[in-house]
Scaffold this motif. Sequence first.
Motif, PDB file in Angstrom:
ATOM      1  N   THR A   3       1.101  -1.370  -0.010  1.00 37.08           N
ATOM      2  CA  THR A   3      -0.026   0.068  -0.133  1.00 37.08           C
ATOM      3  C   THR A   3       0.878   1.284  -0.001  1.00 37.08           C
ATOM      4  O   THR A   3       2.184   1.276   0.182  1.00 37.08           O
ATOM      5  CB  THR A   3      -0.968   0.020   1.370  1.00 37.08           C
ATOM      6  N   LYS A 129      -3.855   1.102  -8.250  1.00 33.99           N
ATOM      7  CA  LYS A 129      -5.096   0.762  -8.193  1.00 33.99           C
ATOM      8  C   LYS A 129      -5.286  -0.719  -8.938  1.00 33.99           C
ATOM      9  O   LYS A 129      -6.020  -1.310  -8.555  1.00 33.99           O
ATOM     10  CB  LYS A 129      -5.919   1.990  -8.861  1.00 33.99           C
ATOM     11  N   GLU A 132      -4.226  -3.493  -6.744  1.00 34.26           N
ATOM     12  CA  GLU A 132      -5.141  -3.575  -5.660  1.00 34.26           C
ATOM     13  C   GLU A 132      -6.617  -4.350  -6.205  1.00 34.26           C
ATOM     14  O   GLU A 132      -6.897  -5.307  -5.277  1.00 34.26           O
ATOM     15  CB  GLU A 132      -5.495  -2.023  -5.205  1.00 34.26           C
ATOM     16  N   GLU A 135      -5.506  -7.828  -6.869  1.00 34.12           N
ATOM     17  CA  GLU A 135      -5.538  -8.631  -5.370  1.00 34.12           C
ATOM     18  C   GLU A 135      -6.929  -8.897  -4.797  1.00 34.12           C
ATOM     19  O   GLU A 135      -7.188  -9.856  -4.400  1.00 34.12           O
ATOM     20  CB  GLU A 135      -4.732  -7.827  -4.510  1.00 34.12           C
ATOM     21  N   SER A 136      -7.767  -7.770  -5.143  1.00 33.36           N
ATOM     22  CA  SER A 136      -8.979  -8.077  -4.280  1.00 33.36           C
ATOM     23  C   SER A 136      -9.986  -9.068  -5.010  1.00 33.36           C
ATOM     24  O   SER A 136     -10.680  -9.815  -4.605  1.00 33.36           O
ATOM     25  CB  SER A 136      -9.954  -6.783  -4.301  1.00 33.36           C
TER      26      SER A 136
END
Length: 141
Positions: A3, A129, A132, A135-136
């Motif tokens: 992050t 972004k 992320e 990954e989600s």
Amino acid sequence: MMTKNELSQLYYLNREIEQLKIRQRELKTIAEGTTTRITGLPFGTGISDKIGNYASDLADLDTLIAISLQKCWQEIKRLNQFINTIDDSQLRQIFSLRYINGLTWQQIAFAIGESDESYPRRKHNTFLKAAENAESSVIIS
């Protein structure tokens, strides 16, 4: 994936070290400082060892600085490991200049041959972004 907060830890560690070094210089100045004696006022006859009085505090600060420097090296290693996983060479440069060298977005833009600071910032944010989101989606699957 890291992050922005995790990526910024080196910056904050470096600031912490600078604050410790400022405190260290202040203590050394106090310990080594001399005061002028004002005549007509009472004064003690004992000998005072100002440096000795602050030696423990200075040693503690030295230890804290050494520990923080060690944390910096560990953080640099961790950041380099992450940055080396990025496929895009220019993006690796952007992340390295930002998080290891601590440059501003404008300085990064100039370093990579751009004039607009929004270019490296936008490329950086788009990468984070996308990573992320990727990954989600893996976590949800």
